[in-house]
Scaffold this motif. Sequence first.
Motif, PDB file in Angstrom:
ATOM      1  N   CYS A 136       1.949  -9.347  -0.621  1.00  8.40           N
ATOM      2  CA  CYS A 136       1.331  -7.903  -0.605  1.00  8.40           C
ATOM      3  C   CYS A 136       1.121  -7.576   1.136  1.00  8.40           C
ATOM      4  O   CYS A 136       0.964  -8.415   2.111  1.00  8.40           O
ATOM      5  CB  CYS A 136      -0.276  -8.091  -1.116  1.00  8.40           C
ATOM      6  SG  CYS A 136      -1.413  -8.932  -0.117  1.00  8.40           S
ATOM      7  N   ASN A 142       0.872  -1.190   0.091  1.00  4.05           N
ATOM      8  CA  ASN A 142      -0.038  -0.171  -0.050  1.00  4.05           C
ATOM      9  C   ASN A 142       0.834   1.065   0.106  1.00  4.05           C
ATOM     10  O   ASN A 142       2.098   1.265   0.495  1.00  4.05           O
ATOM     11  CB  ASN A 142      -1.101   0.013   1.125  1.00  4.05           C
ATOM     12  CG  ASN A 142      -0.409   0.092   2.628  1.00  4.05           C
ATOM     13  OD1 ASN A 142       0.612  -0.874   2.715  1.00  4.05           O
ATOM     14  ND2 ASN A 142      -0.672   0.817   3.275  1.00  4.05           N
ATOM     15  N   ALA A 143       0.457   2.327  -0.565  1.00  2.00           N
ATOM     16  CA  ALA A 143       1.359   3.489  -0.719  1.00  2.00           C
ATOM     17  C   ALA A 143       1.550   3.985   0.350  1.00  2.00           C
ATOM     18  O   ALA A 143       2.611   4.829   0.436  1.00  2.00           O
ATOM     19  CB  ALA A 143       0.271   4.688  -1.745  1.00  2.00           C
ATOM     20  N   ILE A 191       4.692   2.376   1.455  1.00  2.00           N
ATOM     21  CA  ILE A 191       5.733   2.980   0.581  1.00  2.00           C
ATOM     22  C   ILE A 191       6.459   4.063   1.155  1.00  2.00           C
ATOM     23  O   ILE A 191       7.594   4.437   1.254  1.00  2.00           O
ATOM     24  CB  ILE A 191       5.410   2.848  -0.872  1.00  2.00           C
ATOM     25  CG1 ILE A 191       4.894   1.460  -1.130  1.00  2.00           C
ATOM     26  CG2 ILE A 191       6.554   3.559  -1.518  1.00  2.00           C
ATOM     27  CD1 ILE A 191       4.475   1.277  -2.705  1.00  2.00           C
ATOM     28  N   HIS A 229       1.983  -0.591  -6.317  1.00  2.00           N
ATOM     29  CA  HIS A 229       1.341   0.283  -5.175  1.00  2.00           C
ATOM     30  C   HIS A 229      -0.279   0.212  -5.339  1.00  2.00           C
ATOM     31  O   HIS A 229      -0.521   0.254  -6.594  1.00  2.00           O
ATOM     32  CB  HIS A 229       1.996   1.544  -4.874  1.00  2.00           C
ATOM     33  CG  HIS A 229       1.371   2.680  -5.982  1.00  2.00           C
ATOM     34  ND1 HIS A 229       0.356   3.262  -5.675  1.00  2.00           N
ATOM     35  CD2 HIS A 229       2.020   2.907  -7.028  1.00  2.00           C
ATOM     36  CE1 HIS A 229      -0.085   4.093  -6.737  1.00  2.00           C
ATOM     37  NE2 HIS A 229       1.253   4.127  -7.605  1.00  2.00           N
ATOM     38  N   ASP A 230      -0.987   0.094  -4.152  1.00  2.00           N
ATOM     39  CA  ASP A 230      -2.485   0.438  -4.527  1.00  2.00           C
ATOM     40  C   ASP A 230      -2.865   0.706  -3.009  1.00  2.00           C
ATOM     41  O   ASP A 230      -2.117   0.561  -2.150  1.00  2.00           O
ATOM     42  CB  ASP A 230      -3.092  -0.890  -4.966  1.00  2.00           C
ATOM     43  CG  ASP A 230      -4.428  -0.669  -5.443  1.00  2.00           C
ATOM     44  OD1 ASP A 230      -5.286   0.287  -5.225  1.00  2.00           O
ATOM     45  OD2 ASP A 230      -4.758  -1.564  -6.451  1.00  2.00           O
ATOM     46  N   THR A 275      -4.427  -4.139  -2.169  1.00  2.00           N
ATOM     47  CA  THR A 275      -3.540  -5.050  -2.744  1.00  2.00           C
ATOM     48  C   THR A 275      -3.591  -6.446  -2.581  1.00  2.00           C
ATOM     49  O   THR A 275      -3.105  -7.329  -3.347  1.00  2.00           O
ATOM     50  CB  THR A 275      -2.148  -4.509  -1.585  1.00  2.00           C
ATOM     51  OG1 THR A 275      -2.768  -4.829  -0.302  1.00  2.00           O
ATOM     52  CG2 THR A 275      -1.764  -3.295  -2.020  1.00  2.00           C
ATOM     53  N   GLN A 333      -4.757   0.059   0.622  1.00  2.00           N
ATOM     54  CA  GLN A 333      -4.399  -1.090   1.376  1.00  2.00           C
ATOM     55  C   GLN A 333      -5.549  -2.199   1.375  1.00  2.00           C
ATOM     56  O   GLN A 333      -5.279  -3.383   1.753  1.00  2.00           O
ATOM     57  CB  GLN A 333      -4.064  -0.539   2.673  1.00  2.00           C
ATOM     58  CG  GLN A 333      -5.110   0.206   3.585  1.00  2.00           C
ATOM     59  CD  GLN A 333      -4.990   1.571   3.491  1.00  2.00           C
ATOM     60  OE1 GLN A 333      -4.013   2.206   2.839  1.00  2.00           O
ATOM     61  NE2 GLN A 333      -5.523   2.334   4.500  1.00  2.00           N
ATOM     62  N   SER A 383      -0.927  10.272  -4.081  1.00  2.00           N
ATOM     63  CA  SER A 383       0.570   9.967  -3.382  1.00  2.00           C
ATOM     64  C   SER A 383       0.427  10.381  -1.912  1.00  2.00           C
ATOM     65  O   SER A 383       0.057  11.443  -1.615  1.00  2.00           O
ATOM     66  CB  SER A 383       1.618  10.902  -4.027  1.00  2.00           C
ATOM     67  OG  SER A 383       2.535  11.208  -3.250  1.00  2.00           O
TER      68      SER A 383
END
Length: 306
Positions: free
Chosen positions: A151, A107-108, A111, A133-134, A139, A136, A231
């Motif tokens: 994931c 998940n972004a 990251i 990324h996706d 994923t 949460q 983002s």
Amino acid sequence: MTTTFDPDALECLAAIVEEGGFERAAQRLSITQSAVSQRLRALEAQVGTVLLVRSRPIKPTPAGLLLIKHAKMMRLLRADLERDLRELAPTLAHRARDEGRISVAINADSIASWALPALTPLVRDGVPLEIIHDDQDFTHEWLREGQVMGCVTSLAQPLRGCRIEPLGRMAYVAVASPAFAAAALDGRLTRHNFHRVPFVAFNRKDDLQRDFVCRAFGLAQVGLQQCYVPSSEGQVRAALDGWGVTVVPRLVAGPALARGALVDVAPGVDYAVPLYWHCWNLDSDVLARLTQALRDAAAQALAPMA
């Protein structure tokens, strides 16, 4: 009788899906587009069914998904072999090929905060990682379809053939610039003013902003004015520039909060998302190292599970 599939044809199938087309797959594999088509036709003839839907983007059929998952399992075996060769005979180990990448979905927010430092030692050791990324909550779907080997997700539901372990709880905070908070909120969010201000969400799948407001004010459902910045760092940047309120990980907003560039507009609200690591249940050294790296980093960055 066990059927043996051509590893090059399997990688060709995976490359077409991962790269989004035949031309880019050919470029990645350093072969002609005609050779890509030939390998795919041979594989489809061997399996006896169509493996790709020629849509935009190209999508694998259920049989294609199974073969792509098999190709990715073979990548893990090759990665394990490369590592063992480096330890036993460094001159025999070849540089990892691009098609041997190890794909994981994270998940972004992870990251942007704690996950990348955990993976740095593996990358330095030559593991060819690909991070997808996706949100949460989504994923998990990448793993279910076999497109990744593991994931990080907020979903605790185990998948067949996979193992799961809890990582911890990621704390979130609602923030805005001091000027915006003072002018639009009289300093803080309340159940009477949240509907008047814009919230900066990650994308249209992101329910986190609404969930936070529901939790903060004991509401069953809310409607919010939302704009979208895909983002976590971008959401913070938007809040700094006065776009509105955004709910982001405290790990990401922490520096701006510490220097007073952002303020917590819902102090006292305890909102945290539990995160879990799911991965294929395979005996792989690379997968074990990846799991351990994420486990150790999460233990340092996240709150324990309740």
